[in-house]
Structure formats: structure tokens, C-alpha cells
Design an enzyme around this catalytic site. Structure first.
Site, PDB file in Angstrom:
ATOM      1  CB  VAL A 571      -0.670  -0.102   1.472  1.00  0.00           C
ATOM      2  CG1 VAL A 571      -2.316  -0.885   1.178  1.00  0.00           C
ATOM      3  CG2 VAL A 571      -0.171  -0.224   2.625  1.00  0.00           C
ATOM      4  CG  ASP A 572       5.161   0.554   0.922  1.00  0.00           C
ATOM      5  OD1 ASP A 572       4.950  -0.138   0.065  1.00  0.00           O
ATOM      6  OD2 ASP A 572       5.233   0.332   2.027  1.00  0.00           O
ATOM      7  CG  ASP A 573       5.311   5.692  -2.643  1.00  0.00           C
ATOM      8  OD1 ASP A 573       3.173   5.282  -2.913  1.00  0.00           O
ATOM      9  OD2 ASP A 573       5.291   6.875  -2.681  1.00  0.00           O
TER      10      ASP A 573
END
Ligand code: WT7
Length: 709
Positions: A571-573
Site C-alpha cells: 500500500v506504500d510506494d
């Protein structure tokens, strides 16, 4: 419907609960449609399984009812030079509101993981058992200077000699040593030699560039480097020492003295790699590994760091994840034995294809198997060389019983069809494991039915560099019931997963019969969890503990009505390409270093083989606007390769004419970029774009999609 206030009963039930809504299908191919495919555990596996599902459920329950008692008895499997305090087995704080984040295990105890991997096994009578079997890049290839196999006694001897040689170079307890080597037994031996003398190893994957290696040497403040001359990978020879030598010089320029110089393993012969000139503080491994004198074990406090492993984050430089001696040892030993149905019998042969440059190679090559006295293959090559049948021939040749590999390899091999597999026997195989990214049901099914002849169950194992060991995996034991293709399934002993609502941060109660989706968090401390980011505890707290009371994994997950977990991805980069965790920020900064690039944003797009591929949105400077095209794309790819790694080179460049979509606070809206990258000109349902500073940019990006390079 039954409401369970706490995840324990649900997760414990999920290990053994009947699943009436699931069809039991014939496992004969061709079978039912993929969405209905959920085969029972193969009978052949259950008949020989070492563990039982009831035993696993009991262990899980015990690990939560009495974590101290459970982990103390696991720790008792090993030698402790000084016993740990049984009245204070662990202490932890997961709440920033209550003070610094911390976890401490086996307080007051002193041990040594290398001693427990080697000396302890030899003392227990395993000295003549095979420890490592080397499998080279080319079939039948032998190494001019290294043996093709090591027994436990031989591995101990070589470890002691290298430990003594490192000490002679001034390496002492607490010093960091950077390792840059191919996947040969000597890499694991180098890790063990560091651990023996209390030096903290930091292994850097041999695919990284000079700059990536230099920044890790500098960040860790390494005092010594252990490298190899080079490695054959497929048809190429890779000049590892050339890269390491330059990196060493660059780290020294950055102010890291690396006083211990370098030890270099001579892997290749003169024809492949003419012997280079070494400096005064550089030496060949075979010249320094001469005596075991001075190789006494350094007894380490349980919380002393064992290793640093750099992993990409969503922002900034890679994080140096720090693991502690005692907790990591106990966790790794327990995990290897219990997740894979104890591959420790006399005729068991373990084969994990991961490189020691990643956490999988640390836990399931260097440490877990040795703590359990297993025999394993160490493979220097790649699954596709010289052809797609390589892994299966290795399985037949060495009678491999347990294979642990990555979905990206499975998908790539699947593309070559069934023949390379079915032309081999694979009769020795008992169990198949998967790790690194979500495995799609189609690949899962091919792995089980074609590779495993439907006799071997598939274990999809979810975990992270930070967790140290597998956290969520199906129970590999008789009586465990069907495993769902594509689901990581159930938590292992000591693991209490939960889902947080992404919008509110509230925990979504686990309810049998109800589905949920959210941010995957872990609630209870476990022995092998990371302790900090090297030199930056604040970053550790900010990255992983932004929700009070929870360890935040960075992954999203779905919990189905049976309480089983399905990992949906980052869900992050961070983008996981072929199982390699790539921080988009690192690659972006490599691209914007090019004079023609004004701004760059990277996202992952689904890819048949690699799982995800990198897709770059690039805005050029005004002067360079005319340069958009294949030529510049090629240049930028080279830059990403050189600055970060070959596997971090974007597949696609999308020339963004007027800029990137940003919120008014200046944050790039990657959600939108991800959608445009995946769906192209037909993209729809972009969701709420009201916070965008300039919504017109989105239309321009969609219109410019066709011009991507
Ligand atoms: C990330 C961790 C775990 C060792 C190798 C990678 C992804 C890992 C799975 C799986 C779905 C998975 C996650 C995780 N991941 N295993 N079985 N199913 N996703 O270690 O480099 O620290 O990467 O890999 O996104 O957060 P890592």
C-alpha cells in the site's frame, strides 16, 4: 454468526475448521474452473507428514496464551553460554504514546548463532552429514578452488579459518562487514564466520551497482569487505570484484576508511577472469584461510545485532534493517522446522533458490536449515539456464525433497510449457514453497499439479525483511485441510495479524463469516522482529509504528469469511518486481539526476512473469522537451541500472507533457498514476480528484499514453 473479540480463537479455528462452502474437487487435470479450484492436501503428503494440524493448532494457541513459556522452550533447543532470565523472557513496546518502540528477547542470555549452526551439530554427531551441496551456473561445472560439497564438520572448519582470518585483519566484535558474493556455500560460510566473531554482516545482493554497494558500505560503516572475483550468470560473466573495488574506493571517498580492506574469493579461472592485481590490504580467500587458530567463539548478548540488511523504503535511502542475535536465532530455527513440515530427516534435501542478498537467503539458506541440521543445495545459477528444465534436473540429481522459490520464477518457467518439467521424474519432491509476492491461482495450480504431480502441497509464505521469518502460511501438516490457491492463509506461532481500516485506522474485528479488507498489521511482538533501522531509530518508529499498538507491514490484505488471509500487495510506494523490493524513490532520484529530466514518478503495473513491472512517468525540462523518445528511454534505463540495479530499470517510459498530478500539498497522486499505467487510454473511475492542484494534467496524461517508449 459468532463474534470473536480477539483474533486468537478465530485464527486457531481457521487451522482446523471445516469449510463447508468449499467444494472438494477431483485433482485430476483438466479440473474445474480456476475460481472453484481448491484441492485437498495430497494424500501422499499427509501419509508421510512429520507434523499434525492438531499439533500446529496447539502450538499456535500456546504461543499466544504463554509467549514466554513457548519461546523459552524453543530457545532451550540451543546452546546458551549464559542462560537467559526465564522470569523476563521478553519485553516490548508497540506504542509510541508510551515511549520508545522496543522489543527485547532472552534478556541476560549470551549465545552465538554460528556456534549453534555448526559446532553444536558436529558435537551432536552430525559432523559427517552433508551441509551444503553446491550447484554451479553450468551443469557439471566444478570450481577450481572450492569443494562441491561441505559436511557439517567441513563447514565448521572453513568457518573457523575465515573467522580467524577476519580477526587477523582487525575485525572485531560489533564491527560491520559487507559481503558481495555469488550464491556459493562460501557466502553462507562468510556470514557464519562474521557471526562467530561477533561482526555484524551486511550482505549486498550481487546484482547491485557500484553506487548501491558503496552507499551500503558507507551507511553501515563497514570495516571490511568480502567479495568474489566474479560469477557466471547464464551466459555472462559478471565482474563482482570490479564493482566491489570501485565501491570500496567510493565509500572511502565518502569518509568510510574500511580499514580491514578486502578478502576475495577466487571463483573463476584465468580463462574467464584473468587474475587481477590486489592492493596491500586485499587478499585472496584461499591465501588467508589457513588456520583455525584464533577462531574462538565470541559470546554475544541476545540483543547484540547479528546483521543489517538493507531494504528499500518508500522514501529516502534504503533502510538498514537490524536483526538481533538471540531472537532471530530462535525464530529462524523454529520457522524452518515448523512451516515446511520439518525437512530435517536423513533423506531430506532442502533447496531454496533465493540469494543470500535477500532475507529469504538469510533465514532459509544460511541460518534456518543449519540450526536444524538440514542438507541443502546452494545454487549459483538461474532457473532458465541453460534451459527451463534446470531446476527439475537439479531436483532429480540431488533428490530434492523441499523446494522453496518465487512466483516470478514459477511463472517464467510455466511459460516454457509442461515438457521441460514432465521430462524429469521429480519423484523425490514432498513439498513446494513460494515466497516474495502474491502467487496467482494459475501459477499455484501449475506448481502443484505439474511440478508437484499433485502429490506435493504448495506453501504460499508471507513475510518481510523486517519480520525475519515467515508470518503467514498454510499449515503443512497432516489433517490440515485444503489450502486456498493464492492465499497465505493462517498466522504462524507467535503471530497475531489484524486489519486496520485504511480511512479511520480502527481495527476491523475478526468475525467468522464476514469478509474484511484493510491494512495488514501485527499486534504481538515476536522474537525475530527487526529491532531498529541502523543509526536511525526514529525512522524505524515512523515507518512501522505510526498506528499505536501495531506493527504496520505496508501490505494490504483481505480476510475471507473463514478467517484466512490473502495478501493484496503493497500500500506504500514500494514495487515488488520479480520478488525484488524496489523503492520507487531510489529509482526516481536516479532518473531526475539526468539533465533532461525535470520530474519522475514510478509505479508498478501488473506483469505476467515479474508480478509487477516498473512504469515511469517522466516530465522533461523545457529545453529537453524534444528529446522524448526511445533514445532517451534507453539512456534513462542505463542510468537506473547503473545507479540502483539492473532489475530496477523501468520497462516503460510515459512522457508526461505538462507535469505530474499533485495534490495541493504537493504530493504526487500515485493512485492515479497507477491506474493510468495499468489501464491506459481507456482508464475510468479515477475516484476523487478534488484535491488535485491542476486536474487538467490527468487528461493530458491519459491522452499522451500512446506516446510511451
Ligand atoms: C514484501 C517484503 C519475504 C521475503 C522476500 C521479500 C511481499 C512477500 C509474499 C507473499 C504476497 C508477499 C510483500 C512484503 N511478499 N511474500 N507470499 N504473498 N506478498 O522480502 O524484500 O522484505 O519484501 O514482499 O509485499 O511486504 P522483502
Amino acid at each position: 454468526m459468532r463474534v470473536t473479540p480477539f483474533v486468537l480463537p478465530l485464527a486457531a479455528q481457521a487451522l482446523v475448521a471445516p469449510r463447508p462452502h468449499m467444494k472438494r474437487l477431483s485433482s485430476q487435470r483438466p479440473a474445474a474452473a480456476l475460481e472453484d479450484y481448491c484441492p485437498p492436501l495430497p494424500e501422499a503428503f499427509e501419509a508421510q507428514a512429520a507434523l499434525t494440524a492438531d499439533g500446529a493448532a496447539e502450538a499456535y494457541k500456546a504461543s499466544l496464551d504463554d509467549p514466554s513459556g513457548f519461546w523459552a522452550s524453543e530457545a532451550d533447543r540451543y546452546h546458551w553460554q549464559t542462560p537467559f532470565d526465564r522470569s523476563n523472557v521478553y519485553s516490548a513496546n508497540f506504542k509510541r504514546s508510551a515511549g520508545p518502540i522496543a522489543a527485547r528477547w532472552f534478556e541476560d542470555g549470551a549465545t552465538n548463532i554460528a556456534y549453534n549452526c555448526l559446532d553444536r551439530q558436529v558435537e551432536a554427531g552430525l559432523g559427517d552429514k552433508l551441509c551444503f551441496i553446491a550447484e554451479r551456473n553450468d551443469e557439471g561445472e566444478t570450481s577450481p578452488l572450492q569443494p562441491e560439497t561441505y559436511t557439517y564438520a567441513e563447514a565448521l572448519e572453513e568457518t573457523k579459518k575465515l573467522a580467524a582470518a577476519l580477526r587477523a585483519r582487525g575485525v572485531k566484535k560489533g564491527d560491520r562487514v559487507a559481503l558481495f558474493m555469488p550464491m556459493v556455500p562460501e557466502l553462507a560460510i562468510a556470514m557464519l564466520a562474521c557471526a562467530r566473531i561477533g561482526a555484524v554482516h551486511t550482505v549486498v545482493f550481487g546484482g547491485f551497482s557500484r553506487d548501491s554497494l558503496a552507499s551500503r558500505i558507507a551507511s553501515a560503516g563497514a570495516t571490511c569487505v568480502i567479495a568474489a572475483d566474479g560469477v557466471r550468470r547464464g551466459g555472462k560473466v559478471i565482474d563482482l570484484w570490479g564493482i566491489a573495488k570501485d565501491a570500496l574506493a567510493s565509500a572511502r571517498d565518502q569518509g568510510t576508511p574500511v580499514a580491514g580492506g578486502a578478502v576475495i574469493l577466487r571463483r573463476l579461472d584465468d580463462a574467464a577472469y584473468p587474475e587481477p592485481q590486489l592492493a596491500a590490504d586485499e587478499a585472496w580467500w584461499h591465501n588467508v584461510v589457513t588456520s583455525t587458530d584464533g577462531s574462538d567463539v565470541e559470546w554475544m548478548a541476545a540483543e547484540d545485532p547479528l546483521f543489517i540488511l538493507y531494504t528499500s523504503g518508500s522514501t529516502g535511502a534504503p533502510k538498514g534493517i537490524v536483526h538481533a542475535t538471540g531472537g532471530y536465532m530462535v525464530g529462524a530455527g523454529h520457522s524452518f522446522r515448523t512451516v515446511f513440515d520439518a525437512p530435517v530427516r536423513a533423506d531430506d534435501v532442502w533447496f531454496c533458490t533465493a540469494d543470500c542478498g535477500w532475507i529469504t537467503g538469510h533465514t532459509y539458506v544460511a541460518y534456518g536449515p543449519l540450526l536444524n541440521g538440514a542438507t541443502q543445495i546452494v545454487f549459483e545459477g538461474v532457473p532458465s539456464w541453460p534451459d527451463a528444465g534446470r531446476l527439475w534436473r537439479i531436483v532429480d540429481q540431488h533428490k530434492v525433497t523441499h523446494l522453496y522459490t518465487a512466483p516470478t520464477a514459477i511463472r517464467a518457467l510455466m511459460r516454457s510449457g509442461d515438457d521441460p518439467v514432465t521430462s524429469t521424474s521429480r519423484a523425490s519432491l514432498k513439498l513446494l514453497g513460494s515466497v516474495g509476492e502474491p502467487i496467482n491461482p494459475e501459477a499455484w495450480r501449475w506448481y502443484r499439479e505439474v511440478v508437484g504431480d499433485d502429490r506435493c502441497p504448495v506453501a504460499d509464505t508471507w513475510w518481510q525483511t523486517e519480520t525475519g521469518v515467515i508470518q503467514i502460511a498454510p499449515t503443512m501438516a497432516s489433517g490440515a485441510g485444503p489450502h486456498k490457491p493464492g492465499a497465505a492463509m493462517t498466522p504462524v506461532a507467535g503471530c497475531v495479524p489484524a486489519l486496520l481500516d485504511a480511512a479511520t485506522g480502527a481495527e476491523i474485528p475478526a468475525v467468522i463469516g464476514e469478509e474484511a479488507k484493510g491494512l495488514l498489521v501485527l499486534k504481538q511482538p515476536w522474537p525475530s522482529m527487526a529491532r531498529t533501522c541502523w543509526g536511525d531509530h526514529e525512522r524505524f518508529e515512523n515507518t512501522y509504528f505510526s498506528y499505536d499498538g501495531y506493527y504496520l507491514t505496508g501490505d494490504g490484505a483481505r480476510r475471507d469469511a473463514d478467517g484466512h488471509y490473502w495478501i493484496t500487495g503493497r500500500v506504500d510506494d514500494v514495487v515488488v518486481v520479480s520478488g525484488h523490493n524496489i523503492g520507487t524513490a531510489e529509482v526516481e532520484s536516479a532518473l531526475v539526476a539526468h539533465p533532461a529530466v525535470a520530474e519522475a514518478a514510478l509505479v508498478g503495473v501488473p506483469h505476467d512473469v515479474k508480478g509487477s513491472a516498473l512504469y515511469a512517468f517522466v516530465t522533461l525540462t523545457q529545453d529537453a522537451e524534444g528529446q522524448a523518445g526511445d533514445e532517451l528511454a534507453k539512456e534513462l534505463k542505463l542510468r537506473a541500472r547503473a545507479d540502483v540495479a539492473a532489475f530496477a530499470s523501468p520497462d516503460t517510459f510515459h512522457w508526461a507533457p505538462t507535469g505530474l498530478p499533485k495534490t495541493r500539498s504537493g504530493k504526487i497522486m500515485r493512485r492515479i498514476l497507477r491506474k493510468i499505467a495499468a489501464e491506459g487510454a481507456d482508464v475510468s473511475g479515477l475516484g476523487d480528484t478534488s484535491t488535485l492542484a491542476d486536474p487538467g494534467i490527468v487528461d493530458e496524461l491519459i491522452a499522451s499514453h500512446a506516446g510511451a517508449s
